[in-house]
Design an enzyme around this catalytic site. Structure first.
Site, PDB file in Angstrom:
ATOM      1  N   VAL A 117      -5.802 -12.074   6.051  1.00 38.74           N
ATOM      2  CA  VAL A 117      -6.687 -13.224   5.779  1.00 38.74           C
ATOM      3  C   VAL A 117      -5.834 -14.477   5.546  1.00 38.74           C
ATOM      4  CG1 VAL A 117      -8.662 -11.983   4.834  1.00 38.74           C
ATOM      5  CG2 VAL A 117      -6.760 -12.575   3.331  1.00 38.74           C
ATOM      6  N   ALA A 138     -13.708 -11.977   4.978  1.00 38.61           N
ATOM      7  CA  ALA A 138     -13.693 -10.543   4.652  1.00 38.61           C
ATOM      8  C   ALA A 138     -13.383 -10.396   3.171  1.00 38.61           C
ATOM      9  CB  ALA A 138     -12.627  -9.829   5.488  1.00 38.61           C
ATOM     10  N   HIS A 166      -7.024   1.595   2.554  1.00 38.85           N
ATOM     11  CA  HIS A 166      -8.114   0.670   2.221  1.00 38.85           C
ATOM     12  C   HIS A 166      -9.199   0.790   3.302  1.00 38.85           C
ATOM     13  CE1 HIS A 166      -5.551  -2.695   4.383  1.00 38.85           C
ATOM     14  NE2 HIS A 166      -5.565  -1.575   5.037  1.00 38.85           N
ATOM     15  N   ARG A 184      -4.151   6.540  -1.982  1.00 34.87           N
ATOM     16  CA  ARG A 184      -2.826   5.905  -2.117  1.00 34.87           C
ATOM     17  C   ARG A 184      -1.904   6.821  -2.903  1.00 34.87           C
ATOM     18  NH1 ARG A 184      -4.232  -0.530  -3.152  1.00 34.87           N
ATOM     19  NH2 ARG A 184      -5.728  -0.644  -1.439  1.00 34.87           N
ATOM     20  N   TRP A 190       0.850  -1.202   0.000  1.00 32.67           N
ATOM     21  CA  TRP A 190       0.000   0.000   0.000  1.00 32.67           C
ATOM     22  C   TRP A 190       0.882   1.247   0.000  1.00 32.67           C
ATOM     23  CZ3 TRP A 190      -1.234  -4.417   2.804  1.00 32.67           C
ATOM     24  CH2 TRP A 190      -2.413  -5.049   2.382  1.00 32.67           C
ATOM     25  N   GLN A 224     -13.635   2.014  -1.910  1.00 33.22           N
ATOM     26  CA  GLN A 224     -13.666   0.568  -1.727  1.00 33.22           C
ATOM     27  C   GLN A 224     -14.950   0.226  -0.994  1.00 33.22           C
ATOM     28  OE1 GLN A 224     -10.175  -0.941   0.327  1.00 33.22           O
ATOM     29  NE2 GLN A 224      -9.060  -1.147  -1.603  1.00 33.22           N
TER      30      GLN A 224
HETATM   31  C1  FA5 Z   1      -7.045  -4.280  -0.482  1.00 30.30           C
HETATM   32  O1  FA5 Z   1      -7.058  -3.055  -0.371  1.00 30.30           O
HETATM   33  C2  FA5 Z   1      -7.554  -5.187   0.606  1.00 30.30           C
HETATM   34  N1  FA5 Z   1      -7.843  -4.387   1.767  1.00 30.30           N
HETATM   35  C3  FA5 Z   1      -8.773  -5.931   0.118  1.00 30.30           C
HETATM   36  C4  FA5 Z   1      -9.166  -7.063   1.036  1.00 30.30           C
HETATM   37  C5  FA5 Z   1     -10.104  -6.853   2.008  1.00 30.30           C
HETATM   38  C6  FA5 Z   1      -8.584  -8.334   0.908  1.00 30.30           C
HETATM   39  C7  FA5 Z   1     -10.478  -7.879   2.865  1.00 30.30           C
HETATM   40  C8  FA5 Z   1      -8.940  -9.337   1.759  1.00 30.30           C
HETATM   41  C9  FA5 Z   1      -9.897  -9.126   2.722  1.00 30.30           C
HETATM   42  P1  FA5 Z   1      -6.253  -4.229  -2.950  1.00 30.30           P
HETATM   43  O2  FA5 Z   1      -5.095  -3.346  -2.748  1.00 30.30           O
HETATM   44  O3  FA5 Z   1      -6.108  -5.301  -3.968  1.00 30.30           O
HETATM   45  O4  FA5 Z   1      -6.713  -4.915  -1.599  1.00 30.30           O
HETATM   46  O5  FA5 Z   1      -7.516  -3.331  -3.339  1.00 30.30           O
HETATM   47  C10 FA5 Z   1      -8.815  -3.868  -3.423  1.00 30.30           C
HETATM   48  C11 FA5 Z   1      -9.558  -3.266  -4.602  1.00 30.30           C
HETATM   49  O6  FA5 Z   1      -9.505  -1.846  -4.525  1.00 30.30           O
HETATM   50  C12 FA5 Z   1      -8.910  -3.584  -5.934  1.00 30.30           C
HETATM   51  O7  FA5 Z   1      -9.391  -4.830  -6.438  1.00 30.30           O
HETATM   52  C13 FA5 Z   1      -9.375  -2.453  -6.803  1.00 30.30           C
HETATM   53  O8  FA5 Z   1     -10.686  -2.678  -7.269  1.00 30.30           O
HETATM   54  C14 FA5 Z   1      -9.429  -1.300  -5.831  1.00 30.30           C
HETATM   55  N2  FA5 Z   1      -8.218  -0.484  -5.961  1.00 30.30           N
HETATM   56  C15 FA5 Z   1      -7.018  -0.684  -5.400  1.00 30.30           C
HETATM   57  N3  FA5 Z   1      -6.140   0.288  -5.741  1.00 30.30           N
HETATM   58  C16 FA5 Z   1      -6.824   1.131  -6.535  1.00 30.30           C
HETATM   59  C17 FA5 Z   1      -6.484   2.354  -7.223  1.00 30.30           C
HETATM   60  N4  FA5 Z   1      -5.271   2.925  -7.127  1.00 30.30           N
HETATM   61  N5  FA5 Z   1      -7.430   2.949  -7.966  1.00 30.30           N
HETATM   62  C18 FA5 Z   1      -8.666   2.410  -8.053  1.00 30.30           C
HETATM   63  N6  FA5 Z   1      -9.055   1.280  -7.433  1.00 30.30           N
HETATM   64  C19 FA5 Z   1      -8.148   0.631  -6.688  1.00 30.30           C
END
Ligand code: FA5
Length: 352
Positions: free
Chosen positions: A264, A320, A181, A207, A160, A221
Site C-alpha cells: 500500500v 485495502a 496474512h 506465523r 512476517w 484476519q
Molecule cells: C498485515 O498482516 C497486513 N496484511 C495488513 C494490511 C492489509 C495492511 C491490507 C495494509 C493493507 P499485520 O502484520 O500488522 O498486517 O497484521 C494485521 C493484524 O493482524 C494486526 O493488527 C493484528 O490484529 C493481527 N495479528 C497480526 N499478528 C498476529 C498474531 N501473531 N496474533 C494475533 N493477531 C495478529
C-alpha cells in the site's frame, strides 16, 4: 422321510400351542419359532414330506399343513404382542412418572467468540456494500509475497514470520507456505474480476511466533479491498470510520498514523480512542495509558499491485485493510490474553 398325515399335523399343532401358552420371555418365543416354524422346524420338516403323497392327498394334507402354519404364526404374533403390553404395563406401574418434574435442559452448542466477532465485522462491511469471500490457507509464495510487491530477498519479508511447507519444486525452490496474512486474496480476487471490487475476506493465518498475551501462532484476519475509478484516501477513512462506529459505538474517534506495508502507498495504522477510558489514558489497562487502541493496518493499494493483476493504474485506484478479529474481540469484551481463544476451556467459551 415320514409321510405327513392329518393326525401328525394336528398333534404338532396342539403340542406347539400348549408350549406357547406357558412361555414368559421373548427368548422362549424365539426358540419356539425355530423349533416349529424354522427351516428345520418340526412342522416344516413334516410338510416337506408332502411330495411323497399322491395328488389328492397332497392337496388335502397340504391345505391342512398351511392352515396349521398360519395358526402357529398368528398365535406367535399375538403372544409376542401380549408379552410386550404386559411389560409396558408393569414398567408404568413400577416407575411412576412425575409429570410435574421440570424437563432436562437440552445441551446446545454456541458459536465460538472468534466466529461471532467475524460475523459481526462482516455484517458491518456487508452493510456498506462489501461481499464476503474466502481463500486458501496453504498459499503460494507468489500470492503471499510476490504479487504484494515483496519480491524474494526483500527485507520486508522479515515482517512476517513464515511457516514454509516442506515441499520443493523442480527448481529446488520452496514456494508453498501457510499464509501469513489474508492479503494474498487481494491479487487472487483482482485476477478473477474486473473493477468495481468490494470484498471482505475473513480467514485463518499462521506465523512462526513466540506466543504471548497478544500474539498467537495461528489467528484470524479480515482483509478488505475496494478498487474502482476515483477511489481516494477519503473513501478509506470514511469506510473505516463508519466501521469503527458500528463496532464500538457512535462516539468513537479515529486516528490514522503512517505505517509501512509494501503493498500500500500511503500505508497507515488505524486506532480508535479507548472506549474504556474515553481516550483519557490515565491508568487504563486496556489502552495501556495511551488513550488509543490500534485495530488495523490499511492504505491505498500500491500501483505495482494493481499493475501486477493487469488493472489500468491510470484509471483505477483502491484501498485495502487488514484487521485481527481476536484483538477486536479482546478489546470489545476486555479479554486479557489471546491464548484463551484456542485452549478450548469451556469456562471461557461459555461466556460468549
Ligand atoms: C498485515 O498482516 C497486513 N496484511 C495488513 C494490511 C492489509 C495492511 C491490507 C495494509 C493493507 P499485520 O502484520 O500488522 O498486517 O497484521 C494485521 C493484524 O493482524 C494486526 O493488527 C493484528 O490484529 C493481527 N495479528 C497480526 N499478528 C498476529 C498474531 N501473531 N496474533 C494475533 N493477531 C495478529
Amino acid at each position: 422321510m415320514t409321510q405327513p398325515t392329518a393326525q401328525s399335523i394336528e398333534d404338532i399343532t396342539q403340542k406347539a400351542l400348549v408350549e406357547l401358552a406357558g412361555f414368559e420371555t421373548t427368548e422362549q418365543l424365539d426358540q419356539w419359532r425355530v423349533t416349529y416354524l424354522g427351516r428345520r422346524g418340526e412342522l416344516t420338516t413334516i410338510l416337506r414330506g408332502l411330495s411323497q403323497l399322491d395328488l389328492n392327498d397332497r392337496r388335502l394334507i397340504g391345505a391342512l399343513g398351511n392352515q396349521a402354519k398360519t395358526t402357529l404364526e398368528e398365535s406367535l404374533a399375538s403372544r409376542t404382542q401380549g408379552m410386550s403390553e404386559t411389560r409396558l404395563a408393569r414398567a408404568a406401574s413400577e416407575e411412576r412418572i412425575d409429570v410435574t418434574l421440570p424437563g432436562r435442559p437440552i445441551v446446545t452448542g454456541g458459536l465460538h467468540p472468534t466466529t461471532q466477532i467475524i460475523r459481526e465485522i462482516c455484517g458491518a462491511f456487508a452493510g456498506m456494500g462489501f461481499s464476503v469471500i474466502e481463500g486458501p490457507e496453504v498459499e503460494w509464495d507468489h500470492y503471499n509475497f510476490e504479487m504484494l510487491n515483496i519480491p524474494s530477498g526483500h527485507p520486508a519479508r522479515d515482517m512476517w514470520n513464515t511457516l514454509w511447507v516442506d515441499y520443493r519444486d523442480e527448481q529446488g525452490q520452496q514456494p508453498m507456505l501457510l499464509r501469513t496474512h489474508t492479503s494474498p486474496m487481494q491479487a487472487r480476487v483482482m485476477e478473477s474480476m474486473e473493477p468495481p471490487v468490494r470484498v471482505i475476506v475473513p480467514g485463518k493465518c499462521y506465523r512462526y511466533e513466540a506466543t504471548d498475551a497478544t500474539h498467537e501462532w495461528h489467528f484470524y484476519q479480515v482483509e478488505g479491498l475496494a478498487v474502482d475509478e476515483g477511489i481516494t484516501f477519503a473513501d478509506l477513512k470514511g469506510t473505516l470510520f463508519e466501521f469503527a462506529k458500528r463496532m464500538f459505538g457512535d462516539e468513537r474517534k479515529v486516528r490514522f498514523r503512517c505505517d509501512y506495508f509494501p503493498f500500500v502507498e500511503p500505508g497507515v495504522d488505524m486506532s480508535i480512542d479507548c472506549f474504556a477510558c474515553q481516550g483519557d489514558g490515565q491508568g487504563c489497562r486496556i489502552c495501556r495509558d495511551s488513550g488509543w487502541i490500534e485495530i488495523m493496518g490499511a492504505g491505498m493499494v500500491h500501483p505495482k499491485v494493481l499493475a501486477g493483476v493487469g488493472y489500468d493504474t491510470e484509471k483505477y485506484t483502491g484501498f485495502a485493510f487488514g484487521l485481527g478479529p481476536e484483538r477486536i474481540a479482546m478489546l470489545k469484551y476486555g479479554i486479557d490474553d489471546i491464548r484463551h481463544f484456542y485452549t478450548n476451556d469451556l469456562r471461557f467459551l461459555r461466556q460468549f
